[in-house]
Scaffold this motif. Sequence first.
Motif, PDB file in Angstrom:
ATOM      1  N   GLU A  99       0.829  -1.071  -0.010  1.00 56.24           N
ATOM      2  CA  GLU A  99      -0.067  -0.040   0.097  1.00 56.24           C
ATOM      3  C   GLU A  99       1.013   1.201   0.182  1.00 56.24           C
ATOM      4  O   GLU A  99       1.815   1.240   0.820  1.00 56.24           O
ATOM      5  CB  GLU A  99      -0.911   0.304   1.219  1.00 56.24           C
ATOM      6  CG  GLU A  99      -1.791  -1.231   1.397  1.00 56.24           C
ATOM      7  CD  GLU A  99      -2.521  -1.262   2.728  1.00 56.24           C
ATOM      8  OE1 GLU A  99      -2.215  -0.420   3.471  1.00 56.24           O
ATOM      9  OE2 GLU A  99      -3.386  -2.227   2.980  1.00 56.24           O
ATOM     10  N   VAL A 100       0.769   2.081  -0.784  1.00 53.49           N
ATOM     11  CA  VAL A 100       1.721   3.282  -0.799  1.00 53.49           C
ATOM     12  C   VAL A 100       1.598   4.288   0.282  1.00 53.49           C
ATOM     13  O   VAL A 100       0.223   4.406   0.738  1.00 53.49           O
ATOM     14  CB  VAL A 100       1.223   4.232  -2.222  1.00 53.49           C
ATOM     15  CG1 VAL A 100       1.799   5.699  -1.960  1.00 53.49           C
ATOM     16  CG2 VAL A 100       1.438   3.480  -3.528  1.00 53.49           C
ATOM     17  N   ALA A 101       2.604   4.276   0.760  1.00 56.18           N
ATOM     18  CA  ALA A 101       2.386   5.242   2.142  1.00 56.18           C
ATOM     19  C   ALA A 101       3.222   6.531   1.606  1.00 56.18           C
ATOM     20  O   ALA A 101       4.085   6.733   0.838  1.00 56.18           O
ATOM     21  CB  ALA A 101       2.731   4.489   3.266  1.00 56.18           C
ATOM     22  N   THR A 102       2.782   7.635   2.520  1.00 55.35           N
ATOM     23  CA  THR A 102       3.621   8.740   1.994  1.00 55.35           C
ATOM     24  C   THR A 102       4.336   9.581   3.101  1.00 55.35           C
ATOM     25  O   THR A 102       3.786   9.220   4.314  1.00 55.35           O
ATOM     26  CB  THR A 102       2.839   9.743   1.126  1.00 55.35           C
ATOM     27  OG1 THR A 102       3.659  10.981   0.687  1.00 55.35           O
ATOM     28  CG2 THR A 102       1.729  10.169   1.916  1.00 55.35           C
ATOM     29  N   MET A 103       5.464  10.112   3.026  1.00 56.20           N
ATOM     30  CA  MET A 103       5.737  11.255   3.950  1.00 56.20           C
ATOM     31  C   MET A 103       4.750  12.285   4.216  1.00 56.20           C
ATOM     32  O   MET A 103       4.393  12.704   3.066  1.00 56.20           O
ATOM     33  CB  MET A 103       7.192  11.706   3.939  1.00 56.20           C
ATOM     34  CG  MET A 103       8.418  10.563   3.933  1.00 56.20           C
ATOM     35  SD  MET A 103       8.505  10.151   5.750  1.00 56.20           S
ATOM     36  CE  MET A 103       9.426   8.809   5.759  1.00 56.20           C
ATOM     37  N   GLY A 104       4.609  12.815   5.432  1.00 53.69           N
ATOM     38  CA  GLY A 104       3.529  14.003   5.350  1.00 53.69           C
ATOM     39  C   GLY A 104       4.082  15.031   4.289  1.00 53.69           C
ATOM     40  O   GLY A 104       3.069  15.853   3.712  1.00 53.69           O
TER      41      GLY A 104
END
Lengths: 50, 761
Positions: free
Chosen positions: B448-453
């Motif tokens: 699942e793509v997670a992102t840095m804020g």
Amino acid sequence: MNIESANKNGKDVGFERIRRITGYLVGTMDKWNDAKKAEERDRVKHSLTK
Amino acid sequence: MIKSIVKRDGRVVLYDEAKIAAAALKALEASGAGDAALAAQVANAVEERLTAQCGSEPPKIEQIQDAVEQELMRAGCEDAAKQFILYRANRTRIREANTSLMRAIDEITSVDARVSDMKRDNANIDGNTAMGSMLQIGTAGAKAYNAAYLLTPEQAKAYREGDIHIHDFDFYALTTTCCQIDLLRLFHGGFSTGHGYLREPQGIASYAALAAIAIQSNQNDQHGGQGVPNFDYAMAEGVRKTFAKLYQSGLQDALEDVLDSYDESVLAKMAVDAGRAVTGEEPRLGTDTEDFDAAAAKVIADTGRLSDEAAAHMVKHVRARALRRTDRETYQAMEGFVHNLNTMHSRAGAQTPFSSINYGTDTSPEGRLAIRNILKAEDAGLGHGETPIFPIHIFKVKEGVNYNPGDPNFDLFEYSCKVSAKRLFPNYVFLDSPFNLQYYKPGHPETEVATMGCRTRVMANTAYPDAEIAYSRGNLSFTSINLPRLAIEAKGDEKKFYESLDAMLELVAQQLYDRFEIQAAKHVYNYPFLMGQGVWLDSDKLGPNDEVREVLRHGSLSIGFIGLAETLTALYGHHHGETDEMQQKGLEIIGHMREFCDKRSKQTGLNYGLLATPAEGLSGRFIRMDQKRYGKIPGVTDREYYTNSFHIPVWFPISAYEKIQKEAPYHALTNAGHISYVELDGDTANNVEAFEAVVRCMHDAGIGYGSINHPVDRDPVCGYVGVIGEVCPRCGRRSGEALSEEKLAELKKLYPNATPYCGCT
């Protein structure tokens, strides 16, 4: 953030204005650089009509 | 005959011909021609020339150096003269860097941050505190050193003159940007942060506390922010452990109460063991509860001390109480986590860590409990109701999981909208957008793509194609291109623009590669937590003295840009918010840059990506330089900032819907990270349905990562949270004004639950 203990009645205590900057929130705009302050000032709201 | 000379600082010292000869010899050797005898001849000639020039006056350093140059030329050693000129230029550069460094330190030490723009370069640092100033002095020193010694002259010029911006330049020789910390992998088996060892946590309170410690430990090994890609999945494990403990201890308490005995630990354990034998796992909340509880009740009834009904009744209540207490403990753990990350100035002593947590897709009962409670903690705010600044919450939106009515976590998605409408977080990452969906494998949260804020996104993996995951990876470094300047210089000539863009891409790609070489030559001991504790992917396979090169290739090298809108205006007269034709032109430029990155990835086996740069300090840096060079060009350099990345200019009137449609295609191209914002007024944000409609619009348009801005103001005196103009709508004061004692007392009566201004009685 605020000098809350300076005066208990609120003298010299400003409002906190939370805004987003490069994805992060910043609790007081005092610490923003001049360019970002100008950008925040210029931001227009987006209407919800198509 | 020269007896003395005047140094740069004005001191007069004895003339030493040997020094002149040594300098001439160095230049001769560098050019590969001449020897000590020739050098001595040149030195003699220099003295004669100076005597003729100055008579009895002592010559100055610059005059002596001029004479050396001329005499080398006269001796027929043009190459050596050239070497000497280069040497002089380099010394001048370093000397000037030192002078400007001293000036910078002077400003950091003695000027109030409120009037020094330099000290507000990073809004997270309070430049007026001791540790904040020390940090800024270190930054200034490192930058001066790096510019003088680590960049090629070409790179140094491009950076100095504002063709490019090398981000986190102070850390050039030290470390990499960021990492998505897989908490579960870190926790399993325990870990160490320095002195002493932290055993594997055994309940939600320690899961949350150690999550904060992990973020804080890792951020001192890197210069950027820290993310958690699987906050819900990780906290779920803590919830599960807490519930299992409370179930068994609750059972023991209940048995002791009913049986009026002293210690029923054995019976309680037997009952839980029986349940475990049936379901194959610890007591869970909401999964196989009936089978488990029935088996436990049977053990109790079989003792003959309680009837079947009484035993079943007891277990039912034990479960309900354990659930209630787990819920409460989870809330407290989440509250503590948020407070911790907002208050601990653990980043080099002067900043709270930049932290981001991703969640929303764990549909297990424990995961859902964790998600609800982290949202609840964000909703409640800090001690006086303040909006938390950290961590950035990122809600992962996925059809079939939480997007549509009937999806298992749909209720949590709706709750997230309510919280974000009040607190600005969560932001949203959209897993259904095609460029995110291509990685998604159900049952594998690491895909699942997670992102840095901030927006940094690392998924593709040219170096190791089997590891296209979000976990345990991050950005290594990024450099941004001043696109508007290329457009201004091209003077409307599209071909010229693309030629200069290609040259700039080449320069940046090489500079990122040079920086990678510095980073890759570091050892595991340089990153004691990130690499030493196995946080970074595959670093657990390395020993403490190993080089990190091979595992570092999991990270990304990002080429960023700023000001697409101004670029289009400079080239064609309009920006992409204005016409569809310009939108096409914009997509061509950004698509061209992406193509370059893909090509470079293939050639090098490194993960080059295109980044829609999060420009904080940069937003003003380029345009200030360009105004000096080109003056104020309407629509291009006539403001105090360049527009962020591919955004439609913030001042351009456009509907939310249209803005989202215009910006979405750029998300597909900027694979190293992107974000789109919609600005709503305060009243709209109070309308959660409207808020959710904007989020859904982003999802459907193929946005990768988005968030909605609206003003969140707070008056610390009366505790009002909402939109405040000049005057606070609750207490009527203006900024900085005091309230009377009577007014404060009246407010306290009217709003007994409002978090009062501290110091009020």
